[in-house]
Motif scaffolding. Structure first.
Motif, PDB file in Angstrom:
ATOM      1  N   GLY A  45      72.419 -12.358  -1.544  1.00 35.54           N
ATOM      2  CA  GLY A  45      71.967 -12.715  -0.200  1.00 35.54           C
ATOM      3  C   GLY A  45      71.073 -11.673   0.443  1.00 35.54           C
ATOM      4  O   GLY A  45      70.466 -11.918   1.479  1.00 35.54           O
ATOM      5  N   ALA A  46      70.978 -10.476  -0.160  1.00 33.44           N
ATOM      6  CA  ALA A  46      70.181  -9.406   0.443  1.00 33.44           C
ATOM      7  C   ALA A  46      68.695  -9.753   0.495  1.00 33.44           C
ATOM      8  O   ALA A  46      68.001  -9.355   1.431  1.00 33.44           O
ATOM      9  N   ALA A  47      68.198 -10.503  -0.483  1.00 37.17           N
ATOM     10  CA  ALA A  47      66.785 -10.906  -0.456  1.00 37.17           C
ATOM     11  C   ALA A  47      66.509 -11.778   0.766  1.00 37.17           C
ATOM     12  O   ALA A  47      65.478 -11.627   1.434  1.00 37.17           O
ATOM     13  N   ASP A  48      67.434 -12.678   1.075  1.00 38.10           N
ATOM     14  CA  ASP A  48      67.284 -13.522   2.265  1.00 38.10           C
ATOM     15  C   ASP A  48      67.346 -12.686   3.537  1.00 38.10           C
ATOM     16  O   ASP A  48      66.567 -12.896   4.470  1.00 38.10           O
ATOM     17  N   ILE A  49      68.284 -11.754   3.575  1.00 34.43           N
ATOM     18  CA  ILE A  49      68.425 -10.891   4.749  1.00 34.43           C
ATOM     19  C   ILE A  49      67.140 -10.090   4.964  1.00 34.43           C
ATOM     20  O   ILE A  49      66.619 -10.002   6.080  1.00 34.43           O
ATOM     21  N   ALA A  50      66.586  -9.511   3.887  1.00 37.84           N
ATOM     22  CA  ALA A  50      65.366  -8.709   3.987  1.00 37.84           C
ATOM     23  C   ALA A  50      64.147  -9.546   4.334  1.00 37.84           C
ATOM     24  O   ALA A  50      63.208  -9.057   4.959  1.00 37.84           O
ATOM     25  N   SER A  51      64.146 -10.804   3.939  1.00 37.09           N
ATOM     26  CA  SER A  51      62.991 -11.666   4.164  1.00 37.09           C
ATOM     27  C   SER A  51      63.012 -12.386   5.501  1.00 37.09           C
ATOM     28  O   SER A  51      61.965 -12.700   6.049  1.00 37.09           O
ATOM     29  N   LEU A  52      64.205 -12.661   6.023  1.00 34.94           N
ATOM     30  CA  LEU A  52      64.289 -13.568   7.161  1.00 34.94           C
ATOM     31  C   LEU A  52      64.842 -12.977   8.450  1.00 34.94           C
ATOM     32  O   LEU A  52      64.722 -13.596   9.507  1.00 34.94           O
ATOM     33  N   SER A  53      65.473 -11.814   8.407  1.00 39.22           N
ATOM     34  CA  SER A  53      65.958 -11.184   9.635  1.00 39.22           C
ATOM     35  C   SER A  53      64.761 -10.741  10.473  1.00 39.22           C
ATOM     36  O   SER A  53      63.695 -10.452   9.936  1.00 39.22           O
ATOM     37  N   GLN A  54      64.962 -10.638  11.770  1.00 43.33           N
ATOM     38  CA  GLN A  54      63.889 -10.132  12.632  1.00 43.33           C
ATOM     39  C   GLN A  54      63.520  -8.697  12.240  1.00 43.33           C
ATOM     40  O   GLN A  54      62.361  -8.330  12.249  1.00 43.33           O
ATOM     41  N   ARG A  55      64.535  -7.908  11.910  1.00 39.03           N
ATOM     42  CA  ARG A  55      64.315  -6.552  11.396  1.00 39.03           C
ATOM     43  C   ARG A  55      65.461  -6.221  10.460  1.00 39.03           C
ATOM     44  O   ARG A  55      66.500  -6.866  10.480  1.00 39.03           O
ATOM     45  N   LEU A  56      65.263  -5.180   9.676  1.00 36.64           N
ATOM     46  CA  LEU A  56      66.205  -4.830   8.628  1.00 36.64           C
ATOM     47  C   LEU A  56      66.565  -3.357   8.714  1.00 36.64           C
ATOM     48  O   LEU A  56      65.697  -2.501   8.870  1.00 36.64           O
ATOM     49  N   LEU A  57      67.858  -3.062   8.615  1.00 35.02           N
ATOM     50  CA  LEU A  57      68.327  -1.690   8.497  1.00 35.02           C
ATOM     51  C   LEU A  57      68.878  -1.514   7.085  1.00 35.02           C
ATOM     52  O   LEU A  57      69.693  -2.313   6.633  1.00 35.02           O
ATOM     53  N   VAL A  58      68.405  -0.494   6.398  1.00 29.03           N
ATOM     54  CA  VAL A  58      68.885  -0.176   5.053  1.00 29.03           C
ATOM     55  C   VAL A  58      69.667   1.122   5.162  1.00 29.03           C
ATOM     56  O   VAL A  58      69.213   2.083   5.788  1.00 29.03           O
ATOM     57  N   ILE A  59      70.850   1.141   4.549  1.00 28.90           N
ATOM     58  CA  ILE A  59      71.724   2.304   4.591  1.00 28.90           C
ATOM     59  C   ILE A  59      72.013   2.720   3.151  1.00 28.90           C
ATOM     60  O   ILE A  59      72.497   1.906   2.360  1.00 28.90           O
ATOM     61  N   MET A  60      71.676   3.988   2.812  1.00 28.67           N
ATOM     62  CA  MET A  60      71.831   4.452   1.424  1.00 28.67           C
ATOM     63  C   MET A  60      72.144   5.932   1.346  1.00 28.67           C
ATOM     64  O   MET A  60      71.764   6.696   2.234  1.00 28.67           O
ATOM     65  N   ASN A  61      72.787   6.318   0.228  1.00 28.19           N
ATOM     66  CA  ASN A  61      72.902   7.731  -0.116  1.00 28.19           C
ATOM     67  C   ASN A  61      71.511   8.218  -0.481  1.00 28.19           C
ATOM     68  O   ASN A  61      70.780   7.539  -1.205  1.00 28.19           O
ATOM     69  N   HIS A  62      71.140   9.387   0.004  1.00 29.54           N
ATOM     70  CA  HIS A  62      69.798   9.922  -0.234  1.00 29.54           C
ATOM     71  C   HIS A  62      69.818  10.792  -1.487  1.00 29.54           C
ATOM     72  O   HIS A  62      70.182  11.966  -1.441  1.00 29.54           O
ATOM     73  N   GLU A  63      69.437  10.189  -2.624  1.00 30.09           N
ATOM     74  CA  GLU A  63      69.423  10.872  -3.914  1.00 30.09           C
ATOM     75  C   GLU A  63      68.100  10.586  -4.605  1.00 30.09           C
ATOM     76  O   GLU A  63      67.617   9.455  -4.564  1.00 30.09           O
ATOM     77  N   LYS A  64      67.536  11.599  -5.248  1.00 28.41           N
ATOM     78  CA  LYS A  64      66.226  11.455  -5.876  1.00 28.41           C
ATOM     79  C   LYS A  64      66.174  10.285  -6.863  1.00 28.41           C
ATOM     80  O   LYS A  64      65.194   9.561  -6.915  1.00 28.41           O
TER      81      LYS A  64
END
Length: 173
Positions: A45-64
């Motif tokens: 469902g993440a593709a739909d969320i990224a494509s259709l939400s008004q805006r998107l927040l991505v939360i991740m561990n910051h690793e090279k």
């Protein structure tokens, strides 16, 4: 998803295995998708969320290894290869509004739609962020330290996570 399709979801949240400088997220394959080194769970469902939400927040561990010049596979589109890519591809709204990591916060640069570092969390250095980013990172001229949460905000967070699963901190007795 129905509300999202109609444009009624203001903000979506996702994470991923990889992200690139244009906010494209990979949750499908590490390596060539025809013969992957690792097969990941996929969109869910993440593709739909990224494509259709008004805006998107991505939360991740910051690793090279996760912050790559270009993801191995675009599961959830950010800004493709930059510029007006979303418009050209017919994506009606959205795009990454912010990337919140364990080291700082990035947002798309308005002229290029490339992620730009806006703030660094307390105790983190700019060198640490650069060392853990797999591309030549844009850094805001107004780079600042991320504002620490207020006492009230911490109380709300800890009330939602009393066992410290997400925060890593146990509730004080």
């Amino acid at each position: 998803m129905y509300l999202m399709q109609q444009g009624h979801v203001n903000c979506g949240f996702i994470g991923g295995a990889e992200i690139d400088k244009y906010g494209n997220v990979n949750t499908s394959y590490i390596g060539d998708h025809q013969d992957p080194v690792i097969k990941l769970p996929g969109s869910g469902g993440a593709a739909d969320i990224a494509s259709l939400s008004q805006r998107l927040l991505v939360i991740m561990n910051h690793e090279k290894r996760r912050f790559k010049e270009k993801v191995d596979y675009i599961t959830s589109p950010g800004y493709g290869d930059g510029g007006n890519w979303r418009e050209e591809e017919g994506l009606p709204r959205g795009g990454i509004g912010a990337l919140i990591t364990t080291l700082g916060v990035m947002k798309p640069n308005p002229s290029r739609n490339e992620l730009e570092l806006l703030s660094i969390h307390p105790g983190v250095t700019l060198d640490q962020v650069k060392e853990n980013t797999g591309w030549n990172l844009l850094v805001s001229e107004q780079l600042q330290e991320t504002v620490a949460p207020s006492k009230e905000e911490l109380e709300v967070i800890r009330s939602i996570d009393p066992e410290g699963f997400w925060t890593g901190k146990k509730k004080e007795e």
